[in-house]
Motif scaffolding. Structure first.
Motif, PDB file in Angstrom:
ATOM      1  N   THR A 196       0.827  -1.198   0.000  1.00  0.00           N
ATOM      2  CA  THR A 196       0.000   0.000   0.000  1.00  0.00           C
ATOM      3  C   THR A 196       0.863   1.249   0.000  1.00  0.00           C
ATOM      4  N   GLU A 197       0.304   2.297  -0.518  1.00  0.00           N
ATOM      5  CA  GLU A 197       0.965   3.591  -0.539  1.00  0.00           C
ATOM      6  C   GLU A 197      -0.017   4.629  -0.019  1.00  0.00           C
TER       7      GLU A 197
ATOM      8  N   LYS B  56      -2.143   9.091   6.328  1.00  0.00           N
ATOM      9  CA  LYS B  56      -1.368   8.045   6.992  1.00  0.00           C
ATOM     10  C   LYS B  56      -1.783   7.914   8.442  1.00  0.00           C
TER      11      LYS B  56
ATOM     12  N   SER C 205       5.533   0.359  -7.833  1.00  0.00           N
ATOM     13  CA  SER C 205       4.764   1.426  -7.193  1.00  0.00           C
ATOM     14  C   SER C 205       3.608   1.860  -8.071  1.00  0.00           C
TER      15      SER C 205
ATOM     16  N   ARG D 212       0.543   8.310  -8.540  1.00  0.00           N
ATOM     17  CA  ARG D 212      -0.224   9.132  -7.600  1.00  0.00           C
ATOM     18  C   ARG D 212      -0.916  10.290  -8.299  1.00  0.00           C
TER      19      ARG D 212
END
Length: 130
Positions: free
Chosen positions: A58-59, A65, A109, A112
């Motif tokens: 996960t990012e 966060k 990755s 975004r």
């Protein structure tokens, strides 16, 4: 045909929780980047919140966060966004998005940026009052 449908939005007070669901057809959730984006009132573009990579990693954007968690159910082909300790600034239309492309030095990755995702749901409204 690829289709993403979000559900679970609503109105909560600050400090509350919501769980969003994104059900997908036409794309396997374990073989794509599944991103959650949000477009706040007055903002032109949706901003990245969180993503789950095909391998399960996960990012997170720093703004979510430790409060937001993404998970998935491969059998249901669905992705979930658990949002805890919600703040008024989390108010936005939340959309799930999918794309098979990867980035990063090792290619593991997720992007975004919203324009890197090919498939989108219709969005669901989340409103957090103070």
């Amino acid at each position: 045909q690829v289709r993403l449908v979000e559900s679970g939005g609503g109105s909560v007070q600050a400090g509350g929780s919501l769980r969003l669901t994104c059900t997908i057809s036409g794309v396997r959730v374990d073989n794509a980047c599944m991103g959650w984006f949000r477009q706040a009132p007055g903002k032109e573009r949706a901003e990245f919140a969180i993503a789950m990579i095909g391998n399960g990693g996960t990012e997170y954007d720093d703004s979510v966060k430790d409060r937001f968690t993404v998970s998935r159910d491969n059998a249901e082909n669905a992705v979930y966004l658990q949002m805890n300790n919600l703040k008024p600034e989390d108010t936005a239309i939340y959309s799930c998005a999918a794309d098979s492309r990867r980035t990063g030095s090792d290619g593991t990755s997720c992007y975004r940026r919203d324009f890197m995702y090919s498939y989108w749901g219709q969005g669901t409204q989340v409103t957090v009052s103070s």
